[in-house]
Enzyme design. Structure first.
Site, PDB file in Angstrom:
ATOM      1  N   SER A 295       0.826  -1.202   0.000  1.00 23.94           N
ATOM      2  CA  SER A 295       0.000   0.000   0.000  1.00 23.94           C
ATOM      3  C   SER A 295       0.866   1.261   0.000  1.00 23.94           C
ATOM      4  CB  SER A 295      -0.947  -0.043   1.206  1.00 23.94           C
ATOM      5  OG  SER A 295      -1.900   0.986   1.148  1.00 23.94           O
ATOM      6  N   ASP A 595      -9.228  -3.358  -5.892  1.00 30.33           N
ATOM      7  CA  ASP A 595      -9.115  -4.382  -4.850  1.00 30.33           C
ATOM      8  C   ASP A 595      -9.967  -4.064  -3.629  1.00 30.33           C
ATOM      9  OD1 ASP A 595      -7.769  -2.309  -3.641  1.00 30.33           O
ATOM     10  OD2 ASP A 595      -5.855  -3.361  -3.421  1.00 30.33           O
ATOM     11  N   HIS A 646      -7.678  -5.596  -0.423  1.00 29.38           N
ATOM     12  CA  HIS A 646      -6.482  -4.762  -0.287  1.00 29.38           C
ATOM     13  C   HIS A 646      -5.609  -5.165   0.902  1.00 29.38           C
ATOM     14  CE1 HIS A 646      -3.991  -1.226  -0.800  1.00 29.38           C
ATOM     15  NE2 HIS A 646      -4.175  -0.903   0.471  1.00 29.38           N
TER      16      HIS A 646
END
Length: 688
Positions: A295, A595, A646
């Site tokens: 991320s 996602d 995610h």
């Protein structure tokens, strides 16, 4: 006077007869109407009557029972003997005196509790789902073992934060986690104002406010689990341990994700420590290092790559906090630092080009997760943690501003279309409008509401934020696109550009490999419909011509609020009342591909197209892209082995296999794999 009886005439008799006939015909009709009305009322009552399982008599005891069950689910057998001491400690912290209870032998309870936990299927345990160490065992059976040292860089909100404040009001939770762990839940519930004050950063300096000091936790446990039972990196660490990884060749690099990247080095020396750690692993293990980032951690890695690989970045015009790079006793980086130290870089669900939900959070403190709650949950959230409070908190975290969308209309679309529009998308529902308005959702006298592209929306959001936020964003980040190769090289000396892959080039490291791994198949918020309401006081007063200095140093001259503080700004919020399934609009949020958190364009466009171009990848570093389809098992919490959410992707079998193959020297087995149209979308971006 004598009374005489009047004889009835034939006319009177006829009228009486007619009235009698009417009464005999009307009375039954009225009676039928009353009966019918009574039946309708009874039917309506039965129809509107809630079933028993939706009544308070059922929900209240059920909630208590469920809460107790969830609480005991986290109790380990060895903790049973300590329950009384823990309850006493908790009571004393609130000045509650409990009577001394007699000593009770709880060994039998411990035995029964152990037996009960062992009878629960693995897939329903919070920490376990039956796949622990499985990927590692498969790799070990193939004869694979630890080859390269591994460094893990977590994403935003993944790292636990601890309070180091010694001010009297903060001492009760000294060294306690204010982010992550059950202590955070306790503080948010019972001491919300103090918790918000601890978590917020100073809006001017972007550092700790007065009397508050919060730091990132250290070690592998800092991001293994957010709270007990909610794993983050623990699955990957478990599988790496099976193939002979431990604290000697595995390092997790936690950081305070609230800080801007500049302040991350200024306050904590984060990039210095990360550089030293990588160099130490390289020297001790005599192998280059594999770095895996998740991320926002991908933006953190890009910063250190640019920072350490460019000789231009060693310019003496930069603040003294970066002078360590120049000194041979400290940084000693150079243009080939990445080439000499990094074997492979694994980008896991990287937020390369920003996140749309960050824009909504900065504007109104909202996102899909808040507007799609049921009415009861939304009411509780608003009463307990209002939009205004969330908005203020988000804006104080300068680190989250690194996820501001990048590339402008060239990447995210214009007034007519966007690269990731559906083939049958109409002009009115194109993702090119990041923020749109319905005529019914604006005031009749509001003539300023118009649909906005990403560039328009960025400017509009800044107009509705305080001056301190505007200055923070301008001094720390740049979100454009640079196509001139000479300017790209000059950008290596501008720290505002380092987190934007469209404004800096990858390091010159021809032997390094990059793997982009992310999920696809879960609907993701892509753009928004907003509503506007009444006027309110504005927070964004620009500096006036005769601004008054509010601080003694005279460095921050801002215009105080005028004596007549007129409400000149309209309130804005996501139009949660509007949905359109045909256009994939749910509660004012237009859904796209991704996602579940990050849009597909941000996840994959740089990997399949941007970094394939020499201006952004001068060394021609090979890029391998693997898309993992989102196929969760509905019977397993958090989706099981094939989820690509995610966060939950960190526990998926596909990602764990890729990380272990790269770490054990079998990265050559990984090939491009696509399940989306990202290559077609990326070709529609205006790269040139």
């Amino acid at each position: 006077m004598a009374l005489s009886k009047r004889n009835r005439t034939s006319k009177d008799q006829q009228e009486t007869s007619n009235q009698a006939d009417e009464s005999t015909t009307v009375t039954p009709h009225r009676s039928d109407s009353k009966d019918q009305l009574r039946h309708e009322v009874d039917a309506l009552k039965k129809k509107t009557q809630r079933p028993f399982y939706r009544t308070g008599r059922f929900l209240f005891p059920f909630g208590i029972s469920l809460g107790l069950l969830l609480g005991f689910a986290f109790v380990e057998p060895q903790d049973i003997h300590e329950l009384h001491a823990q309850v006493t400690t908790l009571a004393n912290s609130y000045d509650i005196n409990l009577p001394q209870l007699p000593e009770i032998d709880l060994s039998r309870v411990e035995i029964e509790w152990t037996r009960f936990r062992s009878s629960i299927p693995e897939v329903w345990k919070f920490n376990n789902d039956g796949r622990e160490f499985q990927v590692g065992e498969n790799m070990k059976n193939r004869g694979l073992s630890a080859e390269y040292p591994v460094v893990l860089v977590p994403g935003i909100i993944s790292t636990a934060l601890e309070s180091w404040s010694t001010a009297p009001e903060y001492r009760p939770f000294f060294r306690e986690k204010v982010w992550g762990g059950f202590n955070m839940l306790s503080q948010v519930t019972f001491n919300k104002e103090r918790w918000i004050a601890a978590m917020m950063l100073d809006p001017v300096t972007g550092l700790d406010p007065e009397d508050s000091k919060v730091r990132a936790a250290e070690g592998l446990d800092a991001a293994s689990s957010l709270i007990q039972g909610y794993w983050v990196w623990s699955k990957i660490i478990e599988n790496l341990a099976v193939v002979n990884y431990d604290t000697n060749n595995l390092y997790l690099a936690p950081y305070d994700w609230r800080l801007s990247f500049y302040n991350l080095e200024e306050r904590d020396g984060y990039f210095s420590k990360l550089k030293y750690t990588i160099e130490s692993l390289r020297k001790r293990q005599r192998k280059k290092v594999v770095v895996a980032a998740h991320s926002m951690g991908c933006s953190v890695l890009l910063v250190i790559f640019v920072r350490l690989s460019s000789p231009d970045s060693l310019s003496s015009s930069y603040p003294s906090s970066f002078k360590w790079v120049e000194s041979p006793d400290h940084g000693n980086g150079g243009s080939d630092w990445v080439e000499r130290h990094i074997e492979s870089y694994i980008s896991i669900a990287g937020t390369h080009l920003g996140v749309a939900k960050a824009m909504a959070a900065f504007l109104s403190g909202e996102m899909k997760d808040t507007v799609q709650m049921n009415p009861a949950g939304a009411y509780v959230l608003e009463r307990f943690f209002s939009r205004k409070e969330r908005q203020t908190l988000f804006r104080s975290w300068a680190g989250s501003a690194s996820m501001w969308i990048k590339g402008g209309n060239a990447v995210w679309g214009n007034d007519t279309h966007a690269p990731d529009d559906d083939c049958d998308a109409t002009h009115s529902h194109s993702h090119g409008h990041l923020i749109s308005f319905r005529p019914d959702a604006t005031a009749p006298d509001d003539k300023s509401s118009k649909n906005m592209t990403s560039v328009d929306a960025s400017d509009w959001i800044l107009e509705h934020t305080p001056v301190t936020f505007q200055k923070m964003l301008e001094s720390n980040y740049s979100n454009g696109i640079e196509r001139d190769e000479k300017q790209l090289k000059r950008n290596n000396a501008d720290h505002r550009k380092w987190s934007n892959p469209l404004e800096v080039s990858l390091p010159y490291a021809p032997s390094m490999k990059i793997y982009c791994v992310y999920g696809h198949g879960k609907e993701t918020e892509r753009s928004y419909l907003y509503a506007r309401g009444q006027y309110s006081q504005s927070e964004s007063f620009p500096d006036a011509e005769n601004a008054k200095c509010l601080d003694s140093a005279g460095e921050n001259c801002t215009n105080p609020r005028p004596p007549l503080d007129m409400p000149l700004e309209r309130l804005s919020w996501i139009d949660a009342a509007y949905s359109n399934e045909t256009a994939k609009i749910r509660n004012g949020v237009k859904m796209g591909e991704g996602d579940g958190t990050v849009s597909l364009l941000s996840l994959g466009a740089m990997c399949v197209e941007g970094w394939k171009r020499k201006r952004w990848n001068p060394a021609g570093i090979p890029i391998t892209t693997v898309e993992l389809p989102h196929r969760p098992n509905p019977t397993i919490p958090r989706g099981g082995a094939n989820t690509s959410d995610h966060v939950d992707i960190l526990g998926s079998t596909g990602l764990n296999e890729i990380i272990l193959k790269v770490a054990t020297g079998a990265g050559h087995e990984i090939q491009d794999s696509f399940v989306s149209n990202i290559r077609e979308y990326a070709q529609k971006i205006q790269w040139d």
